[in-house]
Design a protein around this motif. Structure first.
Motif, short mmCIF file in Angstrom:
data_model
loop_
_atom_site.label_atom_id
_atom_site.label_comp_id
_atom_site.label_asym_id
_atom_site.label_seq_id
_atom_site.Cartn_x
_atom_site.Cartn_y
_atom_site.Cartn_z
N GLU A 89 0.67 -1.09 0.13
CA GLU A 89 -0.14 -0.13 -0.02
C GLU A 89 0.75 1.24 0.00
O GLU A 89 2.17 1.01 -0.02
CB GLU A 89 -0.88 -0.06 1.22
CG GLU A 89 0.04 0.04 2.66
CD GLU A 89 -1.10 -0.08 3.86
OE1 GLU A 89 -2.28 -0.02 3.47
OE2 GLU A 89 -0.34 -0.31 4.87
N MET A 90 0.19 2.49 -0.03
CA MET A 90 1.00 3.67 -0.07
C MET A 90 1.36 4.03 1.28
O MET A 90 0.58 3.58 2.38
CB MET A 90 0.20 4.90 -0.54
CG MET A 90 -0.29 4.85 -1.82
SD MET A 90 0.96 4.69 -3.19
CE MET A 90 1.76 6.41 -2.81
N GLY A 91 2.47 4.69 1.68
CA GLY A 91 3.00 5.14 2.97
C GLY A 91 3.48 6.57 2.86
O GLY A 91 4.09 6.97 1.61
N THR A 92 3.44 7.21 3.80
CA THR A 92 4.23 8.74 3.79
C THR A 92 5.54 8.66 4.39
O THR A 92 6.16 7.65 4.90
CB THR A 92 3.35 9.60 4.69
OG1 THR A 92 3.39 9.19 6.10
CG2 THR A 92 1.74 9.56 4.49
N LEU A 93 6.17 9.88 4.07
CA LEU A 93 7.37 9.89 4.62
C LEU A 93 7.78 9.59 6.13
O LEU A 93 8.58 9.06 6.37
CB LEU A 93 8.20 11.37 4.26
CG LEU A 93 9.44 11.59 4.58
CD1 LEU A 93 10.37 10.88 3.74
CD2 LEU A 93 9.74 13.04 4.34
N HIS A 94 6.75 10.23 6.83
CA HIS A 94 6.95 10.00 8.19
C HIS A 94 6.89 8.45 8.69
O HIS A 94 7.25 7.88 9.68
CB HIS A 94 6.11 10.84 9.10
CG HIS A 94 6.61 12.14 8.96
ND1 HIS A 94 6.23 13.20 10.01
CD2 HIS A 94 7.21 12.99 8.21
CE1 HIS A 94 6.80 14.35 9.80
NE2 HIS A 94 7.29 14.28 8.59
N ARG A 95 5.97 7.72 7.84
CA ARG A 95 5.68 6.36 8.20
C ARG A 95 7.23 5.56 7.79
O ARG A 95 7.70 4.71 8.63
CB ARG A 95 4.70 5.63 6.99
CG ARG A 95 4.71 4.30 7.38
CD ARG A 95 3.83 3.55 6.57
NE ARG A 95 3.50 2.14 6.62
CZ ARG A 95 2.60 1.47 5.86
NH1 ARG A 95 1.66 2.00 4.87
NH2 ARG A 95 2.56 0.10 6.15
#
Length: 279
Positions: free
Chosen positions: A229-235
């Motif tokens: 899935e998609m994830g953010t930079l902070h993830r």
């Protein structure tokens, strides 16, 4: 260039970037940072660093380019576009918060003088939602990552250009905190961000090539095969902390926002090419 020479250069750079404030300005830090990677990977064109590990991994790049023919983040972009166009309960939309339209990723992060803090795109998205009496979204994945994917897709080609106001010492302090975070050892493994992505960039860890820090912020959010899935930079920041057996910080907390401020400033001049796909 021998391995010992590269190790010495990395050690010198780490020392240079952690000197007292009076000894180096952010601009000098950036010049040293970018010069190091150009020296470490002399055959990589500067703009190609925006592609992360695929700038230095020919085999991985072939596979990545094949995946990009039918990118796994297409559904996220489509979902994000729907979110952007769908009115809130009060009849307003995201465009009421962001009148310049969705191509705004290049404006973030920036120093918010009024609030005295680093403002990031995900934080601005949730500020918009709360201002319109909508619930904030989770900062690691899900709808926020989809909306960010749409915004960054619309922003492709913009040039990273983070500014640190010289007349506001709080901005410089946030930058310095982010820099300290990057070079601070933490966790049971006693590793810093720089251990993997500066001094050992290009080396192999298990089956993966450690990506250079130069270019790390250009392609987020990302679809990772590992996540499915998609994830953010902070993830990703949180995942790196956990991999060295350290407790992760709160996404969009001061620690990670300051880290993003520092690391994005180090990437000034590189083109945005998110969202991305990674292993």
């Amino acid at each position: 260039m021998t391995k010992n020479t590269i190790t010495l250069i990395a050690a010198s750079l780490a020392c240079a970037l952690t000197l007292p404030l009076a000894a180096a300005t952010p601009e000098q830090d950036k010049e040293s940072f970018q010069a190091y990677f150009k020296s470490r990977f002399p055959n990589v064109p500067q703009d190609d660093f925006k592609n992360g590990a695929y700038a230095i991994d020919p085999i991985g790049r072939e596979n990545w380019e094949a995946i990009e023919e039918f990118p796994p983040y297409e559904n996220a972009i489509s979902s994000g576009e729907t979110m952007w166009d769908t009115p809130f309960a009060n009849g307003k939309t995201y465009k009421d918060c962001f009148p310049d339209g969705p191509a705004i990723a290049g404006k973030y992060p920036y120093w918010d003088r009024e609030r005295g803090m680093v403002m990031t795109l995900p934080l601005a998205i949730n500020d918009c939602r709360e201002a319109n009496e909508e619930k904030p979204l989770g900062y690691k994945k899900g709808p926020l990552a989809d909306l960010e994917a749409y915004i960054t897709y619309q922003s492709r080609g913009q040039i990273t250009n983070v500014e640190i106001p010289s007349d506001d010492p709080r901005a410089l302090e946030a930058y310095e905190k982010g820099k300290h975070f990057y070079f601070a050892r933490r966790g049971q493994l006693n590793f810093s961000c720089a251990h993997c992505h500066l001094g050992n960039s290009g080396s192999t860890l298990r089956t993966e090539i450690l990506s250079p820090a130069y270019g790390h912020t250009t392609h987020f959010p990302v679809y990772r095969s590992k996540w499915g899935e998609m994830g953010t930079l902070h993830r990703r920041f949180a995942g790196c902390n956990e991999q060295v057996r350290a407790k992760a910080f709160k996404p969009q907390g001061e620690e990670y926002r300051d880290l993003e401020f520092f690391l994005t400033y180090m990437n000034n001049g590189l083109e945005l090419n998110g969202p991305g796909a990674r292993k």
